[in-house]
Design an enzyme around this catalytic site. Structure first.
Site, PDB file in Angstrom:
ATOM      1  N   GLY A  63       4.678  -7.733   1.451  1.00 34.84           N
ATOM      2  CA  GLY A  63       4.830  -8.904   1.046  1.00 34.84           C
ATOM      3  C   GLY A  63       3.485  -9.231   0.272  1.00 34.84           C
ATOM      4  O   GLY A  63       3.317  -8.735  -0.567  1.00 34.84           O
ATOM      5  N   GLU A  64       3.082 -10.482   0.734  1.00 34.65           N
ATOM      6  CA  GLU A  64       1.784 -10.857  -0.160  1.00 34.65           C
ATOM      7  C   GLU A  64       0.803 -11.169   1.073  1.00 34.65           C
ATOM      8  O   GLU A  64       0.897 -12.195   1.805  1.00 34.65           O
ATOM      9  CB  GLU A  64       2.041 -11.864  -1.160  1.00 34.65           C
ATOM     10  CG  GLU A  64       0.820 -12.539  -1.683  1.00 34.65           C
ATOM     11  CD  GLU A  64      -0.164 -11.441  -2.181  1.00 34.65           C
ATOM     12  OE1 GLU A  64       0.173 -10.712  -3.026  1.00 34.65           O
ATOM     13  OE2 GLU A  64      -1.570 -11.678  -1.763  1.00 34.65           O
ATOM     14  N   SER A  65      -0.345 -10.270   1.244  1.00 39.18           N
ATOM     15  CA  SER A  65      -1.276 -10.587   2.275  1.00 39.18           C
ATOM     16  C   SER A  65      -1.885 -12.025   2.419  1.00 39.18           C
ATOM     17  O   SER A  65      -2.025 -12.319   3.518  1.00 39.18           O
ATOM     18  CB  SER A  65      -2.212  -9.333   2.437  1.00 39.18           C
ATOM     19  OG  SER A  65      -3.064  -9.387   1.353  1.00 39.18           O
ATOM     20  N   CYS A  96       1.616  -1.989   3.874  1.00 40.68           N
ATOM     21  CA  CYS A  96       1.526  -2.395   2.729  1.00 40.68           C
ATOM     22  C   CYS A  96       0.488  -3.918   3.029  1.00 40.68           C
ATOM     23  O   CYS A  96      -0.476  -3.768   3.449  1.00 40.68           O
ATOM     24  CB  CYS A  96       2.598  -2.985   1.796  1.00 40.68           C
ATOM     25  SG  CYS A  96       1.984  -2.982   0.069  1.00 40.68           S
ATOM     26  N   ARG A 125      -7.404  -4.183  -1.871  1.00 35.84           N
ATOM     27  CA  ARG A 125      -6.096  -4.933  -2.147  1.00 35.84           C
ATOM     28  C   ARG A 125      -5.635  -4.714  -3.561  1.00 35.84           C
ATOM     29  O   ARG A 125      -6.574  -4.447  -4.571  1.00 35.84           O
ATOM     30  CB  ARG A 125      -6.292  -6.311  -2.230  1.00 35.84           C
ATOM     31  CG  ARG A 125      -4.922  -7.159  -1.948  1.00 35.84           C
ATOM     32  CD  ARG A 125      -5.554  -8.679  -1.381  1.00 35.84           C
ATOM     33  NE  ARG A 125      -4.235  -9.467  -2.166  1.00 35.84           N
ATOM     34  CZ  ARG A 125      -4.472  -9.852  -3.110  1.00 35.84           C
ATOM     35  NH1 ARG A 125      -5.444 -10.052  -3.918  1.00 35.84           N
ATOM     36  NH2 ARG A 125      -3.411 -10.753  -3.510  1.00 35.84           N
ATOM     37  N   ILE A 156       4.022  -0.568  -3.793  1.00 41.94           N
ATOM     38  CA  ILE A 156       4.351  -1.691  -4.727  1.00 41.94           C
ATOM     39  C   ILE A 156       2.962  -2.707  -4.702  1.00 41.94           C
ATOM     40  O   ILE A 156       2.544  -3.183  -3.309  1.00 41.94           O
ATOM     41  CB  ILE A 156       5.473  -2.512  -4.389  1.00 41.94           C
ATOM     42  CG1 ILE A 156       6.710  -1.823  -4.181  1.00 41.94           C
ATOM     43  CG2 ILE A 156       5.538  -3.811  -5.177  1.00 41.94           C
ATOM     44  CD1 ILE A 156       7.741  -2.502  -3.459  1.00 41.94           C
ATOM     45  N   ARG A 157       2.345  -2.708  -5.591  1.00 44.40           N
ATOM     46  CA  ARG A 157       0.825  -3.292  -5.698  1.00 44.40           C
ATOM     47  C   ARG A 157       0.278  -3.008  -4.253  1.00 44.40           C
ATOM     48  O   ARG A 157      -0.195  -3.867  -3.502  1.00 44.40           O
ATOM     49  CB  ARG A 157       1.230  -4.903  -5.719  1.00 44.40           C
ATOM     50  CG  ARG A 157       1.698  -5.391  -7.027  1.00 44.40           C
ATOM     51  CD  ARG A 157       1.504  -6.976  -7.148  1.00 44.40           C
ATOM     52  NE  ARG A 157       2.389  -7.418  -6.264  1.00 44.40           N
ATOM     53  CZ  ARG A 157       1.969  -8.246  -5.167  1.00 44.40           C
ATOM     54  NH1 ARG A 157       0.714  -8.622  -5.243  1.00 44.40           N
ATOM     55  NH2 ARG A 157       3.024  -8.944  -4.325  1.00 44.40           N
ATOM     56  N   HIS A 220       5.787   1.507   1.607  1.00 46.47           N
ATOM     57  CA  HIS A 220       6.880   0.475   2.422  1.00 46.47           C
ATOM     58  C   HIS A 220       8.231   1.472   2.850  1.00 46.47           C
ATOM     59  O   HIS A 220       9.003   1.737   2.185  1.00 46.47           O
ATOM     60  CB  HIS A 220       7.478  -0.309   1.283  1.00 46.47           C
ATOM     61  CG  HIS A 220       6.858  -1.408   0.830  1.00 46.47           C
ATOM     62  ND1 HIS A 220       7.010  -2.597   1.486  1.00 46.47           N
ATOM     63  CD2 HIS A 220       5.941  -1.839   0.110  1.00 46.47           C
ATOM     64  CE1 HIS A 220       6.317  -3.474   0.948  1.00 46.47           C
ATOM     65  NE2 HIS A 220       5.510  -2.918  -0.191  1.00 46.47           N
ATOM     66  N   GLU A 222      10.098   0.679   4.750  1.00 43.69           N
ATOM     67  CA  GLU A 222      11.382   0.102   4.841  1.00 43.69           C
ATOM     68  C   GLU A 222      12.079  -0.253   3.585  1.00 43.69           C
ATOM     69  O   GLU A 222      13.261  -0.740   3.564  1.00 43.69           O
ATOM     70  CB  GLU A 222      11.103  -1.457   5.433  1.00 43.69           C
ATOM     71  CG  GLU A 222      10.596  -2.587   4.686  1.00 43.69           C
ATOM     72  CD  GLU A 222       8.906  -2.133   4.482  1.00 43.69           C
ATOM     73  OE1 GLU A 222       8.466  -1.095   4.685  1.00 43.69           O
ATOM     74  OE2 GLU A 222       8.524  -3.226   3.681  1.00 43.69           O
TER      75      GLU A 222
END
Ligand code: GLN
Length: 243
Positions: A63-65, A96, A125, A156-157, A220, A222
């Site tokens: 997601g976004e850490s 991620c 990151r 993804i990023r 990921h 998932e």
């Protein structure tokens, strides 16, 4: 009605791809009922201290850490997460953003972003660049997951592990966020996978690590169409010590 050993597998549900992880674990349980008949496994969303306390194991999604960090502080879950990852009976896996959140040091972090300090690593990151630089690649994990020689990974990023840290290094370093958790994981840090020759680079990029009870992956699993990685985590991490 099951009478097996109760196991609670939590998925941190503050932000990001938590529903996908839950769906994968449920799919594994539904597809292999006989294999898990000695256990009574429940998969739960974790947003509160009370839910976290029930867990034998925790997955921290992508997601976004920085958002996961801010929400965990705002909801006062952060100190409980510090304690959870310091408990070596509790198996934890971060994917991620989850890997970034589990690290001890973050390069290119966002101001006031916190990390749990469970893995003695420094991560960069967004090491591969922006969303546009996201990619998919088949990787061979058969060294540690039987028969898994062509696993479709999604980056993804994504972060990269840039340093394996030895010992407690608390000195302030410009541009590096350091975990405020006092826990020190004393297990050896194992590199599970290095990406070779990515974009013709000569550097090998560390994208999967394991340190004792904690696992971290830059990609990921998932978001692929294959649940072997989740099954390996469930079988070899979570359940092996419970059999
Ligand atoms: N780079 C993102 C972060 O800082 C992680 C991206 C992801 O989880 N797909 O959290």
């Amino acid at each position: 009605m099951t009478s097996g050993k109760p196991i609670v597998l939590g998925v941190l549900a503050l932000q990001g791809a938590f529903r996908e992880h839950i769906a994968y674990f449920n799919c594994i349980l539904d597809s292999n009922p006989d294999e898990y008949s000695n256990f009574d496994i429940s998969i739960i969303e974790v947003k509160t201290k009370e839910q976290l306390e029930k867990c034998d194991s925790l997955v921290i999604p992508g997601g976004e850490s920085s958002s996961i960090s801010y929400i965990s502080e705002r909801t006062q879950l952060l100190p409980h997460l510090y304690d959870f990852i310091a408990n070596e009976q509790k198996k934890t896996w971060g994917t991620c953003a989850g890997l970034i959140f589990l690290s001890k040091e973050i390069q290119n972090g966002i101001e006031n972003q916190k990390c749990l300090g469970g893995l003695n690593i420094q991560v960069n990151r967004n090491a591969f660049g922006r969303q546009l630089n996201s990619f998919e690649i088949d990787l061979d994990f058969s060294k540690f997951i039987k028969g898994c020689d062509k696993f479709p990974t999604v980056f993804i990023r994504a972060p990269v592990v840039t340093k394996i840290l030895d010992g407690n290094c608390n000195a302030v370093e410009k541009g590096i966020i350091k975990s405020e958790n006092t826990y020190h994981n004393s297990a050896p840090t194992e590199i599970l996978y290095e990406l070779k020759n990515y974009n013709n680079s000569n550097n090998d990029l560390i994208v999967a690590v394991k340190q004792g009870h904690i696992l971290g992956t830059s990609f990921h699993p998932e978001l692929s169409d294959n649940y072997s990685f989740h099954k390996w985590f469930l079988d070899d991490f979570v359940l092996k010590s419970c059999k």
